[in-house]
Design a protein around this motif. Sequence first.
Motif, mmCIF file in Angstrom:
data_model
loop_
_atom_site.group_PDB
_atom_site.id
_atom_site.type_symbol
_atom_site.label_atom_id
_atom_site.label_comp_id
_atom_site.label_asym_id
_atom_site.label_seq_id
_atom_site.Cartn_x
_atom_site.Cartn_y
_atom_site.Cartn_z
ATOM 1 N N VAL A 1 0.846 -1.202 0.000
ATOM 2 C CA VAL A 1 0.000 0.000 0.000
ATOM 3 C C VAL A 1 0.878 1.248 0.000
ATOM 4 C CG1 VAL A 1 -2.004 -1.043 1.165
ATOM 5 C CG2 VAL A 1 -0.194 -0.002 2.536
ATOM 6 N N LYS A 2 0.248 2.338 -0.449
ATOM 7 C CA LYS A 2 0.958 3.618 -0.471
ATOM 8 C C LYS A 2 0.200 4.644 0.365
ATOM 9 C CE LYS A 2 3.211 2.977 -4.900
ATOM 10 N NZ LYS A 2 3.297 3.391 -6.287
ATOM 11 N N VAL A 3 0.864 5.742 0.649
ATOM 12 C CA VAL A 3 0.266 6.804 1.466
ATOM 13 C C VAL A 3 -0.943 7.404 0.723
ATOM 14 C CG1 VAL A 3 0.646 9.051 2.552
ATOM 15 C CG2 VAL A 3 2.504 7.385 2.454
ATOM 16 N N GLY A 4 -2.064 7.477 1.398
ATOM 17 C CA GLY A 4 -3.254 8.097 0.796
ATOM 18 C C GLY A 4 -4.129 7.118 0.032
ATOM 19 N N GLN A 5 -3.730 5.850 -0.027
ATOM 20 C CA GLN A 5 -4.542 4.836 -0.728
ATOM 21 C C GLN A 5 -5.756 4.474 0.133
ATOM 22 O OE1 GLN A 5 -2.188 1.439 -1.984
ATOM 23 N NE2 GLN A 5 -3.970 0.085 -1.848
ATOM 24 N N VAL A 6 -6.912 4.301 -0.522
ATOM 25 C CA VAL A 6 -8.100 3.873 0.231
ATOM 26 C C VAL A 6 -7.895 2.426 0.655
ATOM 27 C CG1 VAL A 6 -10.598 3.499 0.159
ATOM 28 C CG2 VAL A 6 -9.617 5.415 -1.076
ATOM 29 N N ILE A 7 -8.040 2.152 1.963
ATOM 30 C CA ILE A 7 -7.882 0.762 2.432
ATOM 31 C C ILE A 7 -9.151 0.237 3.086
ATOM 32 C CG2 ILE A 7 -5.367 0.843 2.692
ATOM 33 C CD1 ILE A 7 -5.880 1.253 5.742
ATOM 34 N N GLY A 8 -10.158 1.139 3.237
ATOM 35 C CA GLY A 8 -11.431 0.692 3.811
ATOM 36 C C GLY A 8 -12.535 1.622 3.387
ATOM 37 N N ASP A 9 -13.741 1.040 3.139
ATOM 38 C CA ASP A 9 -14.879 1.893 2.768
ATOM 39 C C ASP A 9 -16.167 1.137 3.058
ATOM 40 O OD1 ASP A 9 -16.269 4.103 1.879
ATOM 41 O OD2 ASP A 9 -15.281 4.226 -0.055
ATOM 42 N N SER A 10 -17.281 1.842 2.890
ATOM 43 C CA SER A 10 -18.588 1.237 3.144
ATOM 44 C C SER A 10 -19.582 1.861 2.181
ATOM 45 C CB SER A 10 -19.001 1.526 4.596
ATOM 46 O OG SER A 10 -20.382 1.379 4.746
ATOM 47 N N ASP A 11 -20.637 1.093 1.829
ATOM 48 C CA ASP A 11 -21.691 1.633 0.951
ATOM 49 C C ASP A 11 -22.700 2.474 1.739
ATOM 50 O OD1 ASP A 11 -20.634 0.318 -1.148
ATOM 51 O OD2 ASP A 11 -21.895 -1.471 -0.910
ATOM 52 N N ALA A 12 -22.631 2.385 3.072
ATOM 53 C CA ALA A 12 -23.635 3.081 3.889
ATOM 54 C C ALA A 12 -23.520 4.601 3.691
ATOM 55 C CB ALA A 12 -23.430 2.739 5.359
ATOM 56 N N LYS B 1 9.392 4.592 3.328
ATOM 57 C CA LYS B 1 9.652 5.383 2.109
ATOM 58 C C LYS B 1 8.580 6.455 1.922
ATOM 59 C CE LYS B 1 11.690 1.472 -0.320
ATOM 60 N NZ LYS B 1 11.284 0.365 -1.183
ATOM 61 N N GLN B 2 7.432 6.246 2.498
ATOM 62 C CA GLN B 2 6.292 7.166 2.388
ATOM 63 C C GLN B 2 5.984 7.517 0.924
ATOM 64 O OE1 GLN B 2 4.877 6.278 5.066
ATOM 65 N NE2 GLN B 2 4.089 8.286 5.663
ATOM 66 N N GLU B 3 5.931 6.481 0.090
ATOM 67 C CA GLU B 3 5.545 6.676 -1.322
ATOM 68 C C GLU B 3 4.065 7.015 -1.386
ATOM 69 O OE1 GLU B 3 6.805 3.899 -4.447
ATOM 70 O OE2 GLU B 3 8.085 3.069 -2.882
ATOM 71 N N VAL B 4 3.741 8.018 -2.177
ATOM 72 C CA VAL B 4 2.360 8.517 -2.222
ATOM 73 C C VAL B 4 1.593 7.814 -3.350
ATOM 74 C CG1 VAL B 4 0.964 10.600 -2.634
ATOM 75 C CG2 VAL B 4 3.036 10.739 -1.237
ATOM 76 N N ALA B 5 0.327 7.456 -3.073
ATOM 77 C CA ALA B 5 -0.513 6.777 -4.073
ATOM 78 C C ALA B 5 -0.755 7.694 -5.271
ATOM 79 C CB ALA B 5 -1.843 6.383 -3.429
ATOM 80 N N GLU B 6 -0.859 7.084 -6.463
ATOM 81 C CA GLU B 6 -1.067 7.853 -7.698
ATOM 82 C C GLU B 6 -2.417 8.578 -7.666
ATOM 83 O OE1 GLU B 6 -0.301 4.541 -7.598
ATOM 84 O OE2 GLU B 6 1.838 4.833 -7.999
ATOM 85 N N GLY C 1 -8.938 23.238 3.705
ATOM 86 C CA GLY C 1 -8.078 24.208 3.028
ATOM 87 C C GLY C 1 -6.881 23.526 2.374
ATOM 88 N N GLU C 2 -6.281 22.585 3.084
ATOM 89 C CA GLU C 2 -5.089 21.904 2.565
ATOM 90 C C GLU C 2 -5.467 20.849 1.525
ATOM 91 O OE1 GLU C 2 -2.607 20.241 5.607
ATOM 92 O OE2 GLU C 2 -0.945 20.009 4.196
ATOM 93 N N TYR C 3 -6.525 20.110 1.793
ATOM 94 C CA TYR C 3 -6.911 18.995 0.903
ATOM 95 C C TYR C 3 -7.227 19.486 -0.512
ATOM 96 C CZ TYR C 3 -9.771 15.271 -1.068
ATOM 97 O OH TYR C 3 -10.290 14.306 -1.898
ATOM 98 N N PHE C 4 -7.873 20.646 -0.588
ATOM 99 C CA PHE C 4 -8.232 21.131 -1.927
ATOM 100 C C PHE C 4 -7.007 21.643 -2.698
ATOM 101 C CE2 PHE C 4 -12.692 20.616 -2.827
ATOM 102 C CZ PHE C 4 -13.122 20.091 -1.621
ATOM 103 N N LYS C 5 -5.871 21.794 -2.000
ATOM 104 C CA LYS C 5 -4.628 22.167 -2.701
ATOM 105 C C LYS C 5 -3.796 20.928 -3.048
ATOM 106 C CE LYS C 5 -4.415 26.188 0.182
ATOM 107 N NZ LYS C 5 -3.846 26.669 1.433
ATOM 108 N N THR C 6 -3.815 19.909 -2.156
ATOM 109 C CA THR C 6 -2.890 18.776 -2.332
ATOM 110 C C THR C 6 -3.578 17.474 -2.728
ATOM 111 O OG1 THR C 6 -3.129 18.056 -0.031
ATOM 112 C CG2 THR C 6 -1.433 19.712 -0.479
ATOM 113 N N GLY C 7 -4.837 17.301 -2.319
ATOM 114 C CA GLY C 7 -5.533 16.032 -2.558
ATOM 115 C C GLY C 7 -5.142 14.944 -1.567
#
Length: 436
Positions: free
Chosen positions: A53-64, A102-107, A271-277
């Motif tokens: 896995v890489k930094v920022g990769q989704v590793i869990g979610d729900s349909d709820a 290494k803190q490789e960031v997800a594409e 504020g930060e997320y909309f600049k970096t994702g």
Amino acid sequence: MNRKHLNSIHVNHNKNTEKCSTEIMPVPDKVYISMSQHIGAPCKPLVAKGDEVKVGQVIGDSDAFVSAPIHSSVSGKVVGIEEARSAAGGVDQLVVIETDKKQEVAETVKPPVVSGKEDFIKAVRDSGLVGLGGASFPTHVKYNPKNLDEVDTLIVNAAECEPFITSDHRLMLEDTRNIIDGILTVMKYLDLKKAYIGVESNKPDAIEKLKEEITKSGHPEIEVITLRSRYPQGAERVMIYEITGKHMDAGVLPAQLGIILSNVTSIAFIGEYFKTGMPLIAKRITVDGDAVNSPKNIIVPIGTKIYDIINFCGGYKSEPKKIIMGGPMMGRAIFSDNLPLVKNNNAILAFTKDKADIQMETQCINCGRCHHACPFKLMPTALSNAMEQRDADRLKKLKVMSCMECGSCAYVCPAKRPLGFNNKLGKAILKEAESK
Ligand code: SF4
Ligand code: SF4
């Protein structure tokens, strides 16, 4: 503002770390990322043992509907999916990741492309943001009320009224621009006309910094409101009343009063997320208490075990008798430091026997202090008695559901009765009776 204030109490601030600039904690050897980090449906792991896995990769979610995705805070390899006891006493699923440092960031980590309200709400969901002021309610749900067209005001909760915690204070000093950018982003996409930032008067440097940044931004529709340093100024219903004069009854949502309320940490994150994702993968927290060698404010990868956090702060000075996740008033005393950091944690406090304030309960002396401390003028003694008698009708009449469990009543009680906690039990009794 000359309106009458709600009842409140003075608590010793103990803001010992307010001058401690935030440090960034190195990535630990392993993180344990919980799949239950918000109110609503827990997430299901989307990774399996052996996956990289890489930094920022989704590793869990729900349909709820009421849920938010969970992302990896590190790069490395999934070494297990475990079940473990949570701080609340339930059982959580944890994705265990051995980090490669290494803190490789997800594409997939890219600033969101947003052209309107729908895209904005989707981007907020994708970011994994939940209420960071304690409630952990998924933010995309909060930002999308049915009556959004009647909402015109944003209130940013920057009171930080809990003793010891200074992480929001440091955020206001160190990340001011992101707070203003976050406010402007939310106002733009939710079409809000006015924003207030409510800050307690014990943070004059933060108030000044925010005002300077607002002036620089050229947006006078954002206003800083200096609030009294009284507890529980940061409680949602208290803050809304103190800023707007509007009373919010239990069960009513801020949107019904034309308001969206967000914690200052959530707003800075936007504020930060909309600049970096970069989604929500780390948290600024305060570590303090007389059992900790080197109290600090630190940014920690989500999923880091508390013992790793304490070790980064120089370890324990002496054996802790009480460890709290959050503040001493509304935080949760935990049974072990073998628990991982989750999104809504804002502090870890560890106290020795001398400071743990574990006192024996004695008989009520009918002094009435608890009633006078309650912002909503509830009757904590009567509520406690009704709880002990499991009297659901009386609990309802005494409005147990209006209690926000702020603990002010218990704090002032000379008999040391656990009045706020009793109301939590009282609510459970009433809910059970009403479900039959
Ligand atoms: S815990 Fe409940 S009853 Fe006690 S002061 Fe707070 S709101 Fe009032
Ligand atoms: S503050 Fe404590 S002792 Fe005083 S009336 Fe309330 S419960 Fe009783």
